[in-house]
Design a protein around this motif. Structure first.
Motif, PDB file in Angstrom:
ATOM      1  N   MET A  31       0.826  -1.208   0.000  1.00 29.32           N
ATOM      2  CA  MET A  31       0.000   0.000   0.000  1.00 29.32           C
ATOM      3  C   MET A  31       0.860   1.258   0.000  1.00 29.32           C
ATOM      4  O   MET A  31       0.503   2.263  -0.617  1.00 29.32           O
ATOM      5  N   ARG A  32       2.011   1.214   0.678  1.00 33.44           N
ATOM      6  CA  ARG A  32       2.902   2.377   0.663  1.00 33.44           C
ATOM      7  C   ARG A  32       3.444   2.625  -0.742  1.00 33.44           C
ATOM      8  O   ARG A  32       3.621   3.776  -1.156  1.00 33.44           O
ATOM      9  N   THR A  33       3.704   1.559  -1.470  1.00 39.11           N
ATOM     10  CA  THR A  33       4.169   1.715  -2.853  1.00 39.11           C
ATOM     11  C   THR A  33       3.114   2.423  -3.695  1.00 39.11           C
ATOM     12  O   THR A  33       3.424   3.330  -4.479  1.00 39.11           O
ATOM     13  N   LEU A  34       1.855   2.032  -3.535  1.00 41.59           N
ATOM     14  CA  LEU A  34       0.768   2.711  -4.238  1.00 41.59           C
ATOM     15  C   LEU A  34       0.656   4.161  -3.769  1.00 41.59           C
ATOM     16  O   LEU A  34       0.480   5.082  -4.575  1.00 41.59           O
ATOM     17  N   ALA A  35       0.769   4.359  -2.459  1.00 39.24           N
ATOM     18  CA  ALA A  35       0.614   5.696  -1.883  1.00 39.24           C
ATOM     19  C   ALA A  35       1.663   6.674  -2.399  1.00 39.24           C
ATOM     20  O   ALA A  35       1.419   7.886  -2.452  1.00 39.24           O
ATOM     21  N   ASP A  36       2.817   6.163  -2.782  1.00 36.01           N
ATOM     22  CA  ASP A  36       3.871   7.036  -3.305  1.00 36.01           C
ATOM     23  C   ASP A  36       3.455   7.727  -4.601  1.00 36.01           C
ATOM     24  O   ASP A  36       4.067   8.727  -5.003  1.00 36.01           O
ATOM     25  N   SER A  37       2.423   7.204  -5.258  1.00 35.42           N
ATOM     26  CA  SER A  37       1.934   7.803  -6.507  1.00 35.42           C
ATOM     27  C   SER A  37       0.639   8.585  -6.305  1.00 35.42           C
ATOM     28  O   SER A  37      -0.030   8.940  -7.276  1.00 35.42           O
ATOM     29  N   VAL A  38       0.297   8.847  -5.047  1.00 35.12           N
ATOM     30  CA  VAL A  38      -0.881   9.658  -4.713  1.00 35.12           C
ATOM     31  C   VAL A  38      -0.420  11.078  -4.403  1.00 35.12           C
ATOM     32  O   VAL A  38       0.594  11.285  -3.736  1.00 35.12           O
ATOM     33  N   VAL A  39      -1.170  12.058  -4.874  1.00 34.61           N
ATOM     34  CA  VAL A  39      -0.770  13.456  -4.760  1.00 34.61           C
ATOM     35  C   VAL A  39      -1.830  14.249  -3.999  1.00 34.61           C
ATOM     36  O   VAL A  39      -3.017  13.902  -4.024  1.00 34.61           O
ATOM     37  N   SER A  40      -1.393  15.281  -3.300  1.00 31.88           N
ATOM     38  CA  SER A  40      -2.314  16.206  -2.637  1.00 31.88           C
ATOM     39  C   SER A  40      -2.392  17.494  -3.449  1.00 31.88           C
ATOM     40  O   SER A  40      -1.402  17.921  -4.043  1.00 31.88           O
ATOM     41  N   LEU A  41      -3.572  18.115  -3.477  1.00 28.99           N
ATOM     42  CA  LEU A  41      -3.789  19.354  -4.229  1.00 28.99           C
ATOM     43  C   LEU A  41      -3.876  20.526  -3.260  1.00 28.99           C
ATOM     44  O   LEU A  41      -4.616  20.464  -2.269  1.00 28.99           O
ATOM     45  N   TRP A  42      -3.135  21.603  -3.556  1.00 34.01           N
ATOM     46  CA  TRP A  42      -3.037  22.766  -2.673  1.00 34.01           C
ATOM     47  C   TRP A  42      -3.255  24.050  -3.459  1.00 34.01           C
ATOM     48  O   TRP A  42      -2.839  24.144  -4.620  1.00 34.01           O
ATOM     49  N   PRO A  43      -3.832  25.085  -2.835  1.00 29.90           N
ATOM     50  CA  PRO A  43      -3.832  26.415  -3.459  1.00 29.90           C
ATOM     51  C   PRO A  43      -2.402  26.945  -3.508  1.00 29.90           C
ATOM     52  O   PRO A  43      -1.604  26.698  -2.595  1.00 29.90           O
ATOM     53  N   SER A  44      -2.069  27.682  -4.550  1.00 26.57           N
ATOM     54  CA  SER A  44      -0.692  28.150  -4.731  1.00 26.57           C
ATOM     55  C   SER A  44      -0.203  29.004  -3.572  1.00 26.57           C
ATOM     56  O   SER A  44       0.985  28.969  -3.222  1.00 26.57           O
ATOM     57  N   LYS A  45      -1.093  29.769  -2.939  1.00 27.85           N
ATOM     58  CA  LYS A  45      -0.669  30.656  -1.852  1.00 27.85           C
ATOM     59  C   LYS A  45      -0.180  29.889  -0.631  1.00 27.85           C
ATOM     60  O   LYS A  45       0.465  30.458   0.243  1.00 27.85           O
ATOM     61  N   GLN A  46      -0.475  28.590  -0.564  1.00 32.27           N
ATOM     62  CA  GLN A  46      -0.025  27.785   0.571  1.00 32.27           C
ATOM     63  C   GLN A  46       1.255  27.012   0.289  1.00 32.27           C
ATOM     64  O   GLN A  46       1.727  26.269   1.156  1.00 32.27           O
ATOM     65  N   VAL A  47       1.805  27.161  -0.901  1.00 33.71           N
ATOM     66  CA  VAL A  47       3.004  26.404  -1.284  1.00 33.71           C
ATOM     67  C   VAL A  47       4.056  27.405  -1.750  1.00 33.71           C
ATOM     68  O   VAL A  47       4.010  27.891  -2.879  1.00 33.71           O
ATOM     69  N   LYS A  48       5.000  27.720  -0.876  1.00 35.03           N
ATOM     70  CA  LYS A  48       5.975  28.767  -1.146  1.00 35.03           C
ATOM     71  C   LYS A  48       7.393  28.197  -1.191  1.00 35.03           C
ATOM     72  O   LYS A  48       7.783  27.399  -0.334  1.00 35.03           O
ATOM     73  N   PHE A  49       8.162  28.652  -2.185  1.00 36.94           N
ATOM     74  CA  PHE A  49       9.539  28.184  -2.343  1.00 36.94           C
ATOM     75  C   PHE A  49      10.461  29.022  -1.461  1.00 36.94           C
ATOM     76  O   PHE A  49      10.567  30.232  -1.627  1.00 36.94           O
ATOM     77  N   GLU A  50      11.105  28.360  -0.501  1.00 37.72           N
ATOM     78  CA  GLU A  50      12.009  29.035   0.426  1.00 37.72           C
ATOM     79  C   GLU A  50      13.201  28.136   0.724  1.00 37.72           C
ATOM     80  O   GLU A  50      13.036  26.963   1.056  1.00 37.72           O
ATOM     81  N   GLY A  51      14.395  28.691   0.613  1.00 37.51           N
ATOM     82  CA  GLY A  51      15.593  27.956   1.002  1.00 37.51           C
ATOM     83  C   GLY A  51      15.810  26.659   0.250  1.00 37.51           C
ATOM     84  O   GLY A  51      16.275  25.672   0.827  1.00 37.51           O
ATOM     85  N   GLY A  52      15.433  26.632  -1.021  1.00 38.16           N
ATOM     86  CA  GLY A  52      15.679  25.456  -1.841  1.00 38.16           C
ATOM     87  C   GLY A  52      14.629  24.371  -1.754  1.00 38.16           C
ATOM     88  O   GLY A  52      14.795  23.296  -2.340  1.00 38.16           O
ATOM     89  N   GLU A  53      13.530  24.613  -1.029  1.00 39.45           N
ATOM     90  CA  GLU A  53      12.446  23.641  -0.936  1.00 39.45           C
ATOM     91  C   GLU A  53      11.119  24.371  -0.820  1.00 39.45           C
ATOM     92  O   GLU A  53      11.070  25.593  -0.643  1.00 39.45           O
ATOM     93  N   TYR A  54      10.034  23.621  -0.938  1.00 37.06           N
ATOM     94  CA  TYR A  54       8.711  24.219  -0.829  1.00 37.06           C
ATOM     95  C   TYR A  54       8.168  24.030   0.586  1.00 37.06           C
ATOM     96  O   TYR A  54       8.211  22.929   1.140  1.00 37.06           O
ATOM     97  N   LYS A  55       7.659  25.110   1.162  1.00 36.55           N
ATOM     98  CA  LYS A  55       7.047  25.072   2.486  1.00 36.55           C
ATOM     99  C   LYS A  55       5.526  25.065   2.325  1.00 36.55           C
ATOM    100  O   LYS A  55       4.962  25.885   1.596  1.00 36.55           O
ATOM    101  N   LEU A  56       4.880  24.134   3.024  1.00 39.31           N
ATOM    102  CA  LEU A  56       3.429  23.990   2.969  1.00 39.31           C
ATOM    103  C   LEU A  56       2.803  24.692   4.166  1.00 39.31           C
ATOM    104  O   LEU A  56       3.140  24.390   5.314  1.00 39.31           O
TER     105      LEU A  56
END
Length: 341
Positions: free
Chosen positions: A45-70
């Motif tokens: 199930m974890r293998t399947l879960a690795d291909s599941v994605v979450s959807l977010w509004p852009s204002k909640q996903v910000k690029f900082e310090g080389g990674e995205y902060k949620l």
């Protein structure tokens, strides 16, 4: 509460963080709560879960310090949950779920991505989960796990009630006993997904009542959950089947899997009540007997499969690419997103 929201009231933050849950169709708990965190699920199930994605509004996903902060908020605080409610202390933020079904294709619910503007504003984030006992949810993710929308390949949402005319059509349809129609969207991402495999769908149309199933997604925008020990109740409706899956708003768009084959049978789209008020004045998650309630509705994969390339088939992938599609506005264009909570 995360730093970006210190100045917001809990209600305002919840409205910001959960823009689509009000439109997602409520869901419920049937019998025991069978939801598991990522680290509790089986290796398969974890293998399947690795291909599941979450959807977010852009204002909640910000690029900082080389990674995205949620940007997230506490589940219990946002919804006023009673002490002891399952997952009360975990963060929420995602508004829908989706699944990788092609090298750059995401399958989700049609009510999650309503038009080109909402697609352009969405961020598709893999790996929002808890991967060890006692651990915290990942709220900082590498750039390789965050994607944007290139275009809507195909979308359908029957019986929309936007505007007087469509509302009238819905009412007339209900009076005539018309069943809800399809609810799905296939989204092409801005690039091919790295390190994750597209998941297979069941193309045989052999699902029947009583078959065991499970779902993987983000209930109420929580870190990824796997929920099993469920069954198909009814496959008679043309566009969907009914189940007793333990799901919530935020699970909308989640793939529903056959427990025997691990192939996708459909897309979770709507269900029963999520939360009810307790005598203590706080909210509890709504629970029913395993066979009670109207059940959770799942769009049949047979409605969607012609838009999904067969794994390993370049011909099918090319056919999908050649379809007429809705183009997404340029990234710099001002986008309006309706926030309803």
């Amino acid at each position: 509460m995360n730093k970006p929201f210190k100045s917001l009231s809990l209600l305002a933050a919840a409205a910001l963080l959960l823009p689509a849950l009000a439109n997602a169709g409520s869901k419920s708990i049937y019998g025991d709560d069978n939801r598991l965190d990522y680290f509790e699920a089986s290796p398969a199930m974890r293998t399947l879960a690795d291909s599941v994605v979450s959807l977010w509004p852009s204002k909640q996903v910000k690029f900082e310090g080389g990674e995205y902060k949620l940007a997230t908020i506490g589940f219990g605080d946002a919804l006023g949950l009673c002490p002891g409610e399952q997952f009360r202390e975990q963060p929420i933020g995602a508004f829908c779920s989706g699944t990788l079904v092609g090298e750059d294709l995401i399958m989700t619910a049609g009510h999650c991505i309503t038009d080109a503007a909402s697609c352009a504003d969405a961020r598709f984030v893999f790996n929002f989960n808890i991967d060890n006992d006692g651990g915290r949810a990942r709220t900082a993710v590498p750039a390789k796990d965050v994607y944007t929308c290139k275009r809507i390949v195909k979308r359908d949402l029957d019986r929309q009630a936007d505007g007087l005319v469509n509302t009238g059509i819905v009412i007339i349809g209900a009076l005539l006993g018309k069943q809800p129609g399809p609810d799905y969207a296939i989204i092409q991402l801005d690039r091919k997904v790295e390190g994750r495999k597209p998941l297979p769908v069941n193309r045989s149309k052999d699902l029947k009542a009583g078959d065991k199933i499970f779902v993987i997604g983000h209930p109420v925008g929580l870190p990824l959950k796997v929920a099993g020990d469920a069954s198909v109740r009814n496959t008679e409706p043309k566009s969907f089947f009914l189940t007793d899956l333990d799901t919530f708003g935020g699970n909308s768009g989640s793939a529903v899997f056959n427990a025997r084959t691990n192939k996708i049978e459909g897309i979770l789209v709507r269900g029963g009540t999520d939360f009810v008020d307790s005598p203590a004045g706080c909210k509890v998650q709504y629970k029913l007997g395993q066979n009670e309630g109207k059940g959770e509705a799942v769009t049949k994969i047979s409605i969607v499969q012609k838009y999904i390339p067969e794994i390993g088939s370049h011909k099918a992938a090319a056919e999908v690419r050649d379809m007429a599609v809705e183009q997404v506005p340029p990234a710099g264009e001002e986008l309006a997103r309706k926030v309803r909570f």
